[in-house]
Design a protein around this motif. Structure first.
Motif, mmCIF file in Angstrom:
data_model
loop_
_atom_site.group_PDB
_atom_site.id
_atom_site.type_symbol
_atom_site.label_atom_id
_atom_site.label_comp_id
_atom_site.label_asym_id
_atom_site.label_seq_id
_atom_site.Cartn_x
_atom_site.Cartn_y
_atom_site.Cartn_z
ATOM 1 N N ILE A 1 -5.995 -31.534 26.169
ATOM 2 C CA ILE A 1 -5.921 -31.314 24.604
ATOM 3 C C ILE A 1 -5.485 -29.749 24.439
ATOM 4 C CG2 ILE A 1 -5.998 -31.026 22.464
ATOM 5 C CD1 ILE A 1 -7.820 -33.514 22.226
ATOM 6 N N GLY A 2 -5.875 -29.064 25.143
ATOM 7 C CA GLY A 2 -5.898 -28.094 25.641
ATOM 8 C C GLY A 2 -5.486 -27.603 26.617
ATOM 9 N N LEU A 3 -4.773 -28.174 27.227
ATOM 10 C CA LEU A 3 -3.839 -28.177 28.584
ATOM 11 C C LEU A 3 -2.999 -28.350 27.630
ATOM 12 C CD1 LEU A 3 -2.984 -27.766 31.388
ATOM 13 C CD2 LEU A 3 -3.127 -30.409 31.795
ATOM 14 N N ALA A 4 -2.645 -28.860 27.120
ATOM 15 C CA ALA A 4 -0.888 -29.255 25.986
ATOM 16 C C ALA A 4 -0.733 -28.120 25.654
ATOM 17 C CB ALA A 4 -1.312 -30.936 24.985
ATOM 18 N N VAL A 5 -1.927 -27.134 24.582
ATOM 19 C CA VAL A 5 -1.916 -25.901 23.971
ATOM 20 C C VAL A 5 -1.224 -25.146 24.791
ATOM 21 C CG1 VAL A 5 -2.252 -24.259 22.720
ATOM 22 C CG2 VAL A 5 -3.634 -26.588 21.834
ATOM 23 N N PHE A 6 -1.531 -25.152 26.143
ATOM 24 C CA PHE A 6 -1.089 -24.520 27.365
ATOM 25 C C PHE A 6 0.360 -24.503 27.212
ATOM 26 C CE2 PHE A 6 -1.077 -23.017 31.855
ATOM 27 C CZ PHE A 6 -0.574 -21.157 31.804
ATOM 28 N N THR A 7 -0.013 -25.356 27.159
ATOM 29 C CA THR A 7 1.987 -26.046 28.451
ATOM 30 C C THR A 7 2.886 -25.812 27.029
ATOM 31 O OG1 THR A 7 0.760 -27.746 29.486
ATOM 32 C CG2 THR A 7 3.204 -27.697 29.016
ATOM 33 N N SER A 8 2.619 -26.401 25.645
ATOM 34 C CA SER A 8 3.608 -25.787 24.983
ATOM 35 C C SER A 8 3.638 -24.542 25.220
ATOM 36 C CB SER A 8 3.017 -26.465 23.464
ATOM 37 O OG SER A 8 3.841 -26.185 22.228
ATOM 38 N N SER A 9 2.618 -23.843 25.081
ATOM 39 C CA SER A 9 3.313 -21.826 24.896
ATOM 40 C C SER A 9 3.713 -21.549 26.740
ATOM 41 C CB SER A 9 1.945 -21.322 25.071
ATOM 42 O OG SER A 9 0.672 -21.403 24.072
ATOM 43 N N LEU A 10 3.701 -22.223 27.719
ATOM 44 C CA LEU A 10 4.095 -22.028 28.153
ATOM 45 C C LEU A 10 6.143 -22.703 27.568
ATOM 46 C CD1 LEU A 10 3.477 -20.568 31.098
ATOM 47 C CD2 LEU A 10 3.479 -23.071 32.003
ATOM 48 N N ILE A 11 6.146 -23.238 27.824
ATOM 49 C CA ILE A 11 6.970 -24.086 27.479
ATOM 50 C C ILE A 11 8.233 -23.000 26.200
ATOM 51 C CG2 ILE A 11 8.732 -25.634 25.893
ATOM 52 C CD1 ILE A 11 6.600 -28.096 27.305
ATOM 53 N N GLY A 12 7.294 -22.041 26.092
ATOM 54 C CA GLY A 12 8.126 -21.404 24.291
ATOM 55 C C GLY A 12 8.293 -19.720 25.156
ATOM 56 N N VAL A 13 7.486 -19.585 26.071
ATOM 57 C CA VAL A 13 8.007 -18.230 26.955
ATOM 58 C C VAL A 13 8.109 -18.543 28.356
ATOM 59 C CG1 VAL A 13 6.852 -16.902 25.144
ATOM 60 C CG2 VAL A 13 5.138 -17.236 26.555
ATOM 61 N N GLY A 14 7.529 -19.222 29.190
ATOM 62 C CA GLY A 14 7.734 -19.338 30.272
ATOM 63 C C GLY A 14 6.693 -18.085 31.084
ATOM 64 N N ARG A 15 7.239 -17.369 32.135
ATOM 65 C CA ARG A 15 6.882 -16.177 32.323
ATOM 66 C C ARG A 15 6.237 -15.126 31.945
ATOM 67 N NH1 ARG A 15 9.598 -16.353 38.337
ATOM 68 N NH2 ARG A 15 9.417 -18.534 39.456
ATOM 69 N N ASN A 16 7.192 -15.327 30.919
ATOM 70 C CA ASN A 16 5.947 -13.970 29.806
ATOM 71 C C ASN A 16 4.761 -14.870 29.180
ATOM 72 O OD1 ASN A 16 8.729 -12.059 30.742
ATOM 73 N ND2 ASN A 16 10.168 -13.505 28.830
ATOM 74 N N ILE A 17 4.054 -15.419 29.752
ATOM 75 C CA ILE A 17 3.012 -15.835 29.267
ATOM 76 C C ILE A 17 2.125 -14.735 29.100
ATOM 77 C CG2 ILE A 17 2.451 -17.512 30.596
ATOM 78 C CD1 ILE A 17 1.344 -19.259 28.507
ATOM 79 N N ASP A 18 1.749 -13.843 29.704
ATOM 80 C CA ASP A 18 1.325 -12.789 30.118
ATOM 81 C C ASP A 18 1.063 -12.319 29.115
ATOM 82 O OD1 ASP A 18 3.511 -11.371 31.229
ATOM 83 O OD2 ASP A 18 3.197 -10.948 32.809
ATOM 84 N N ALA A 19 2.804 -11.987 28.603
ATOM 85 C CA ALA A 19 2.111 -10.928 27.649
ATOM 86 C C ALA A 19 1.447 -11.449 26.068
ATOM 87 C CB ALA A 19 3.090 -10.810 26.626
ATOM 88 N N TYR A 20 0.558 -12.277 25.923
ATOM 89 C CA TYR A 20 -0.115 -13.565 25.038
ATOM 90 C C TYR A 20 -1.225 -14.578 25.311
ATOM 91 C CZ TYR A 20 4.754 -13.766 23.687
ATOM 92 O OH TYR A 20 6.568 -12.916 23.174
ATOM 93 N N MET A 21 -1.153 -13.699 26.298
ATOM 94 C CA MET A 21 -2.770 -14.294 26.933
ATOM 95 C C MET A 21 -4.091 -14.042 26.092
ATOM 96 S SD MET A 21 -2.226 -15.124 30.031
ATOM 97 C CE MET A 21 -3.843 -15.485 30.593
ATOM 98 N N LEU A 22 -4.452 -13.485 25.338
ATOM 99 C CA LEU A 22 -5.744 -13.442 24.380
ATOM 100 C C LEU A 22 -5.179 -14.253 22.941
ATOM 101 C CD1 LEU A 22 -7.816 -12.563 23.367
ATOM 102 C CD2 LEU A 22 -6.661 -10.824 21.865
ATOM 103 N N PRO A 23 -3.975 -14.695 22.668
ATOM 104 C CA PRO A 23 -3.867 -15.659 21.630
ATOM 105 C C PRO A 23 -4.224 -17.066 22.481
ATOM 106 C CG PRO A 23 -1.886 -14.777 21.754
ATOM 107 C CD PRO A 23 -2.672 -13.573 22.174
ATOM 108 N N VAL A 24 -3.192 -17.447 23.358
ATOM 109 C CA VAL A 24 -2.929 -18.811 24.426
ATOM 110 C C VAL A 24 -4.448 -18.818 24.787
ATOM 111 C CG1 VAL A 24 -2.324 -19.645 26.301
ATOM 112 C CG2 VAL A 24 -1.098 -18.064 24.707
#
Length: 276
Positions: A16-39
């Motif tokens: 379930i946690g991985l699904a959330v992470f994957t969804s965030s990754l789908i949304g922003v791709g490699r820019n996910i490091d800019a959202y590290m705290l909320p993710v």
């Protein structure tokens, strides 16, 4: 393995946690490091919520588990029902507290999703567990909420919504397969296998799974969200999904395991597509 670890079903909760992470990754791709705290907070919230949900599920399933799953912590006597319930409440509280903190970081949409998910969980356990035809839809909705939640974390709800639909279809199909597997112990419950027979329920499960498979190539074509790397990996998941279909009618337990493995590969495909 310690009974509290077993009742939390760590692999399922981490998925379930991985699904959330994957969804965030789908949304922003490699820019996910800019959202590290909320993710990071979102993954923790989802995993804690999954642990709580698994424990309360065992609490309400203690009678049927004596037949269907006698080795689980409550029917085996390793945990009392009260211990399982308190464990569940504790982790629901942890999840909601973190959601409240996350609300101050990105807005309270995330907290609202958690409250909705908790309401669905309570409704399922208290009212719709025996009406499992509706209950399966609730479970599918809860799982798809994880993908919507991941999109909220990074502000990309529309993109992740496509994947939420595919996940909803696959989960509902898998839940029907679980009902076929547990049909002997589901006395007094309204399940699809009890209503229309195992074969009829298997056909319905196949339809849901097939619809999920049909949606899976859309991010590659015609939407062009992901590239060929995504398609190659998701086709492996699709082959497992398709391969499970005839198995449903022979051995529902094996089919259920195949579907879980196919979902893990599908999540890998989503991550691959977002990264390349």
């Amino acid at each position: 393995m310690h009974p509290y670890i077993r009742i939390s079903r760590p692999l399922t909760s981490l998925m379930i946690g991985l699904a959330v992470f994957t969804s965030s990754l789908i949304g922003v791709g490699r820019n996910i490091d800019a959202y590290m705290l909320p993710v990071f907070l979102g993954v923790m919230i989802a995993s804690l919520f999954g642990i709580a949900g698994n424990a309360i599920n065992d609490y309400f399933d203690q009678k049927t588990d004596k037949i269907n799953h006698p080795d689980r912590p409550i029917p085996s006597g390793e945990l009392t029902p009260g211990q399982a319930l308190n464990f569940s409440i504790l982790f629901f509280i942890f999840s909601l507290l973190l959601s409240t903190f996350l609300g101050f970081v990105i807005g309270f949409e995330a907290l609202l999703i958690c409250i909705i998910a908790l309401a669905f969980q309570i409704a399922y356990e208290k009212k719709f567990k025996k009406e499992k035809i509706i209950g399966n839809v609730i479970i599918g909705t809860q799982t798809s909420l994880a993908f919507i939640f991941g999109g909220v974390l990074v502000g990309k709800i529309v993109i992740t919504g496509i994947f939420a639909v595919a996940v909803f279809l696959a989960i509902v199909g898998r839940e029907i397969v679980k009902d076929i597997e547990d049909v002997k112990g589901d006395v007094g419950k309204t399940t699809l296998p009890i209503k229309i027979g195992a074969k009829g329920a298997g056909i319905v499960a196949v339809i849901f799974i097939a619809l999920s498979v049909l949606i899976s190539p859309l991010p590659y074509y015609p939407l062009h969200i992901f590239g060929l790397e995504y398609l190659l990996v998701v086709l492996i998941a699709d082959m497992l999904f398709i391969g499970s279909m005839p198995v449903i009618f022979r051995d529902a337990m094996i089919a259920r395991r195949m579907l879980k493995f196919a979902m893990l590969i599908a999540i890998t495909a989503f991550i691959t597509g977002a990264m390349f």
